[in-house]
Motif scaffolding. Sequence first.
Motif, PDB file in Angstrom:
ATOM      1  N   GLY A  40      31.300  30.979  43.732  1.00 38.74           N
ATOM      2  CA  GLY A  40      30.795  30.714  44.547  1.00 38.74           C
ATOM      3  C   GLY A  40      30.549  32.030  45.619  1.00 38.74           C
ATOM      4  O   GLY A  40      29.996  32.904  45.052  1.00 38.74           O
ATOM      5  N   ASP A  41      30.897  31.891  46.871  1.00 35.10           N
ATOM      6  CA  ASP A  41      31.113  33.139  47.840  1.00 35.10           C
ATOM      7  C   ASP A  41      32.201  33.911  47.483  1.00 35.10           C
ATOM      8  O   ASP A  41      32.373  35.133  48.126  1.00 35.10           O
ATOM      9  N   GLY A  42      33.047  33.557  46.763  1.00 36.03           N
ATOM     10  CA  GLY A  42      34.099  34.310  46.770  1.00 36.03           C
ATOM     11  C   GLY A  42      34.713  34.768  45.008  1.00 36.03           C
ATOM     12  O   GLY A  42      33.856  34.904  44.329  1.00 36.03           O
TER      13      GLY A  42
ATOM     14  N   PRO B 154      33.285  35.687  39.722  1.00 34.20           N
ATOM     15  CA  PRO B 154      32.784  35.296  40.854  1.00 34.20           C
ATOM     16  C   PRO B 154      32.889  33.683  40.773  1.00 34.20           C
ATOM     17  O   PRO B 154      32.854  32.994  40.028  1.00 34.20           O
TER      18      PRO B 154
ATOM     19  N   GLU C 101      38.780  34.671  48.984  1.00 35.56           N
ATOM     20  CA  GLU C 101      37.595  34.430  49.880  1.00 35.56           C
ATOM     21  C   GLU C 101      36.696  35.596  50.050  1.00 35.56           C
ATOM     22  O   GLU C 101      37.174  36.772  49.689  1.00 35.56           O
ATOM     23  N   PRO C 102      35.521  35.495  50.266  1.00 35.93           N
ATOM     24  CA  PRO C 102      34.694  36.630  50.532  1.00 35.93           C
ATOM     25  C   PRO C 102      35.012  37.793  51.503  1.00 35.93           C
ATOM     26  O   PRO C 102      34.639  38.964  51.435  1.00 35.93           O
TER      27      PRO C 102
END
Length: 390
Positions: free
Chosen positions: A147-149, A145, A225-226
């Motif tokens: 952050g958001d990605g 993991p 990326e997410p």
Amino acid sequence: MDFQLSDEQRMMVETATRVGDQFGLDYWRAQDARKAFPKEAWAAICDAGLSGVALPEEYGGSGQGMLEMALIVEALCAAGGGATVAQLYMINPIFGGVALAKFGSQRQKDAMLPALIRGDINFCMALTEPNAGTNTLEIRTFARPDGDGWRLSGQKIWITAVPDAQKMLVVARTRKLDEITRRTEGISLFVIDVERDGLTHQAIEKVGTNTLASSTVFFDDVRIEPDEVIGTLHGGWSELLDVLNTERIVTTAGLVGAGTLAIRLAVDYAKERRVFSDRPVAAYQGIQFPLAQAHAELQCARLMNLKAADQCDKGLPYGSEANVAKLIAAQAAASATERSMQAMGGMGYSKEYHVERLWRDARLFRFAPISEEMILNFVAMHDLGMPRSY
């Protein structure tokens, strides 16, 4: 059981044969010598509407099934390209198309499926690892993991068509082996750009299938990326199997086409070649019998493969049929190319007569994308009810 093709299926086969004839033996020999991706041939295949045969109509596909795809691949391979043409279908309509169509988000489908079907982008899939090989559940490439990605690190090997791909389907662990109770847990699928910071690749020198590069791929803290996850985070194992099982069908179709082509070349040569008498060597049983045997085996593999494809399209189990078809097709194609070379004597060993390329290319599929030994393990366990041997 209906063994007759519909009018639409016959039309697809005729179209595939016509496109394949435009890029015949001399084209593929030149591409092999240059180790060059067959851009022109793939563009023509896409322009003819053959790449998206099993993909949804709303994205530019034909909305047909794996049966139609198998028929098209077989015809294209038999026209001159040989078994390596099937790999074009693996990397794009299978690795890219099936993965996106079945498990992609609406945004992912809208962004990539039309471009894939048109031939504007190519895919590859990063699965195999140096220390895992066939044992996919032992892969160690890890996306942690961030952050958001995620940040991806690890190494893959024998990855097809990386230099000519824009997108890569990556299979990675998102939970480490010591964090899970079952090894099938913690595997995720991502679609990322090949041109990305931290992603590098190096070509592997090999015997055949030279029109599609094989590479070692290195991930050094690659950002994901997410919106690049495909399917279920941590639960991608069953989704991966859905992709890989359709790959078997395409592989077998390519082998049947390649074996058929090799036999045709040998027969044509043997009808003209005369040694020791005025009769062509095609009249000798020593030439006839091996080629007839290989033909018989290819026909059996073909029927089993079409059965597997039909059951796949109907939502029925088809793993045993697909595996058996691939096993027999790989052996039959190896025999067909070997015996064709033998029938042609010294000229079979020359590049001028093309069979040596078919022989080199077909040899790969005795152990890829799944080895004969693993198929026999599957048959022993799942079809015969024998205990696990490995």
